[in-house]
Design a protein around this motif. Structure first.
Motif, PDB file in Angstrom:
ATOM      1  N   LYS A  78     -21.054 -59.824 -44.688  1.00 24.40           N
ATOM      2  CA  LYS A  78     -20.718 -60.101 -46.091  1.00 24.40           C
ATOM      3  C   LYS A  78     -19.348 -60.752 -46.262  1.00 24.40           C
ATOM      4  O   LYS A  78     -19.057 -61.313 -47.308  1.00 24.40           O
ATOM      5  CB  LYS A  78     -20.662 -58.774 -46.879  1.00 24.40           C
ATOM      6  CG  LYS A  78     -21.986 -58.219 -47.305  1.00 24.40           C
ATOM      7  CD  LYS A  78     -21.764 -56.932 -48.106  1.00 24.40           C
ATOM      8  CE  LYS A  78     -21.002 -57.111 -49.386  1.00 24.40           C
ATOM      9  NZ  LYS A  78     -21.772 -57.512 -50.545  1.00 24.40           N
ATOM     10  N   ARG A 115     -16.738 -58.759 -46.299  1.00 24.30           N
ATOM     11  CA  ARG A 115     -16.238 -57.771 -47.268  1.00 24.30           C
ATOM     12  C   ARG A 115     -14.898 -57.202 -46.817  1.00 24.30           C
ATOM     13  O   ARG A 115     -14.736 -56.871 -45.634  1.00 24.30           O
ATOM     14  CB  ARG A 115     -17.255 -56.634 -47.393  1.00 24.30           C
ATOM     15  CG  ARG A 115     -16.901 -55.539 -48.406  1.00 24.30           C
ATOM     16  CD  ARG A 115     -18.089 -54.614 -48.557  1.00 24.30           C
ATOM     17  NE  ARG A 115     -17.856 -53.437 -49.332  1.00 24.30           N
ATOM     18  CZ  ARG A 115     -18.427 -53.208 -50.525  1.00 24.30           C
ATOM     19  NH1 ARG A 115     -19.214 -54.111 -51.053  1.00 24.30           N
ATOM     20  NH2 ARG A 115     -18.205 -52.083 -51.161  1.00 24.30           N
ATOM     21  N   SER A 127     -24.223 -54.365 -51.858  1.00 22.94           N
ATOM     22  CA  SER A 127     -25.138 -55.429 -52.256  1.00 22.94           C
ATOM     23  C   SER A 127     -25.251 -56.469 -51.134  1.00 22.94           C
ATOM     24  O   SER A 127     -24.272 -56.742 -50.432  1.00 22.94           O
ATOM     25  CB  SER A 127     -24.634 -56.082 -53.540  1.00 22.94           C
ATOM     26  OG  SER A 127     -23.270 -56.419 -53.416  1.00 22.94           O
ATOM     27  N   ASN A 131     -25.140 -59.622 -50.530  1.00 20.91           N
ATOM     28  CA  ASN A 131     -24.677 -60.986 -50.826  1.00 20.91           C
ATOM     29  C   ASN A 131     -23.383 -61.246 -50.057  1.00 20.91           C
ATOM     30  O   ASN A 131     -22.781 -60.307 -49.529  1.00 20.91           O
ATOM     31  CB  ASN A 131     -24.401 -61.121 -52.331  1.00 20.91           C
ATOM     32  CG  ASN A 131     -23.437 -60.061 -52.826  1.00 20.91           C
ATOM     33  OD1 ASN A 131     -23.541 -58.896 -52.440  1.00 20.91           O
ATOM     34  ND2 ASN A 131     -22.490 -60.442 -53.651  1.00 20.91           N
ATOM     35  N   SER A 150     -24.431 -60.721 -57.199  1.00 30.41           N
ATOM     36  CA  SER A 150     -25.284 -59.842 -56.390  1.00 30.41           C
ATOM     37  C   SER A 150     -26.717 -60.367 -56.362  1.00 30.41           C
ATOM     38  O   SER A 150     -27.146 -61.048 -57.287  1.00 30.41           O
ATOM     39  CB  SER A 150     -25.254 -58.427 -56.966  1.00 30.41           C
ATOM     40  OG  SER A 150     -23.932 -57.951 -56.965  1.00 30.41           O
ATOM     41  N   GLU A 154     -25.666 -53.109 -60.569  1.00 31.50           N
ATOM     42  CA  GLU A 154     -25.455 -52.046 -59.598  1.00 31.50           C
ATOM     43  C   GLU A 154     -25.422 -50.677 -60.280  1.00 31.50           C
ATOM     44  O   GLU A 154     -25.349 -50.571 -61.506  1.00 31.50           O
ATOM     45  CB  GLU A 154     -24.132 -52.264 -58.850  1.00 31.50           C
ATOM     46  CG  GLU A 154     -24.115 -53.482 -57.949  1.00 31.50           C
ATOM     47  CD  GLU A 154     -23.793 -54.767 -58.705  1.00 31.50           C
ATOM     48  OE1 GLU A 154     -23.790 -54.763 -59.955  1.00 31.50           O
ATOM     49  OE2 GLU A 154     -23.552 -55.781 -58.033  1.00 31.50           O
ATOM     50  N   HIS A 178     -15.255 -60.867 -58.346  1.00 32.40           N
ATOM     51  CA  HIS A 178     -16.600 -60.546 -57.914  1.00 32.40           C
ATOM     52  C   HIS A 178     -17.596 -61.415 -58.631  1.00 32.40           C
ATOM     53  O   HIS A 178     -17.282 -61.975 -59.671  1.00 32.40           O
ATOM     54  CB  HIS A 178     -16.894 -59.118 -58.391  1.00 32.40           C
ATOM     55  CG  HIS A 178     -16.902 -58.100 -57.316  1.00 32.40           C
ATOM     56  ND1 HIS A 178     -15.908 -57.196 -57.159  1.00 32.40           N
ATOM     57  CD2 HIS A 178     -17.811 -57.813 -56.355  1.00 32.40           C
ATOM     58  CE1 HIS A 178     -16.186 -56.390 -56.163  1.00 32.40           C
ATOM     59  NE2 HIS A 178     -17.328 -56.742 -55.646  1.00 32.40           N
TER      60      HIS A 178
HETATM   61 MG    MG Z   1     -21.421 -55.699 -54.333  1.00 31.35          MG
END
Ligand code: MG
Ligand code: AMP
Length: 345
Positions: free
Chosen positions: A59, A61, A146, A148, A154, A183, A238
């Motif tokens: 991701k 992330r 998520s 993505n 998302s 979410e 985001h």
């Molecule tokens: Mg997310």
């Protein structure tokens, strides 16, 4: 890496075989995307730090943003935490399985990178039959953000997951479009009263029907304040589309005036609005999000993804009432937007 793609057909036996294959990969420490009732999740064995690391990598992330551990039952939830306060019992009874996540003191069963080193762990029991079956068969807690690329909207369909993660993960289970489209609601349950850290599928109004008092983390409303969010993920930008997003608060005429202003600068303008507003506007591309806030929540992420750089220069989006599921929609829109203007005041 080759990404396996399982298309579920609603034929129980055939689907079961595919879910079992996905579980085998999860048990081998691989990462697999699957549908839930909120958005598609990117899952890994939550007890295996090496597997969980693969989620962060796929991701892109940030490491300090903890993941939600998904489990099939309340019993499994209790195996990940040191205590469950009485009010959480009531919330579980009322809303789980469903789009609500409980932040509770961790007992350390989940790997350290799931909780980003915090002493708490976020746990959810999803309601989607495929997610639930995957969790039941594996018997594992599955860490799943998520599915993505971090920062993008998302994914609410398997195609969105494909766009972002093909070649980066072991597999994708295609179980059709998700339902809620937002979410889960993340609730801090380490205090005397529940505190909403992220608005989501279960609304504050619903929670208030079950417990006396529900608080809201102040960082939610003032997204730009210096307040440090208790939910680390809330501090990042985001859900962003490819082109700049401008939120316009005002009536139909005010939105049309803004569209006209941008068009004068020879900009191609895309619009996101409720169906009622959309039919009264004129722009280069208009996406009607639905007739009510539940429909708008379901359709928002796919709509944000539809606007492509070579087609529009800016997206103008209507501001919706900040209540019920609208609180989750506005929270996501404020995070996705580059700016917001208020007209008619
Ligand atoms: Mg997310
Ligand atoms: P996502 O996985 O993208 O749905 O994001 C999960 C959300 O839950 C993020 O906003 C995280 O910061 C939040 N979260 C996960 N674990 C915790 C925790 N232990 N304490 C507070 N927030 C958490």
């Amino acid at each position: 890496m080759e990404t396996k793609y399982w298309h579920l057909t609603n034929h129980q036996e055939a689907d079961e075989d595919k879910i079992i294959e996905a579980v085998q990969l999860l048990k081998q420490g691989e990462v697999v995307a699957f549908p839930t009732e909120t958005v598609y999740g990117l899952g890994a064995d939550a007890t295996n730090a090496i597997a969980v690391e693969k989620i962060f990598k796929a991701k892109g992330r940030p490491q300090d943003n903890p993941l939600i551990a998904h489990v099939a039952t309340k019993e499994q939830l209790s195996q990940l935490v040191t205590e469950i306060p009485k009010y959480v019992e009531r919330l579980i009874e009322a809303f789980s399985p469903g789009p609500i996540t409980y932040v509770l003191p961790s007992n350390g069963i989940c790997a350290k990178n799931v909780t980003a080193g915090l002493s708490t762990v976020a746990v959810r029991i999803p309601e989607h039959p495929v997610a639930n079956r995957l969790l039941q068969i594996s018997g594992l807690p599955i860490a799943a953000p998520s599915a993505n690329t971090s920062g993008k909207p998302s994914p609410t369909t398997a195609l969105h997951v494909k766009e972002d993660l093909t070649g980066k993960i072991a597999g994708i289970i295609d179980g059709g479009a998700t339902g809620v489209g937002m979410e889960s609601t993340v609730v801090d349950c380490t205090q005397d009263y529940p505190v909403i850290l992220r608005p989501g599928g279960i609304t504050k109004e619903q929670l208030e029907q079950v417990v006396d008092k529900v608080l809201i983390d102040p960082a939610i409303r003032n997204g730009t304040s210096k307040e440090l969010p208790k939910s680390p993920g809330m501090k990042y930008k985001h859900y962003s589309p490819e082109v700049p997003l401008l939120l316009v608060e005002g009536d139909v005429q005010a939105i049309q005036d803004q569209i006209n202003e941008d068009k004068m600068q020879t900009k191609k303008v895309g619009v996101l609005a409720s169906s009622r507003t959309a039919e009264q506007l004129q722009a280069d591309e208009i996406i009607a999000l639905g007739n009510n806030m539940a429909e708008i929540a379901t359709n928002l992420y796919a709509a944000l993804r539809k606007f492509k750089q070579d087609e529009v220069d800016i997206i103008i989006c209507e501001v919706f009432p900040d209540e019920g599921i609208g609180a989750a929609v506005m929270n996501r829109l404020r995070k996705a937007a580059d700016s917001m203007i208020t007209k008619n005041e």
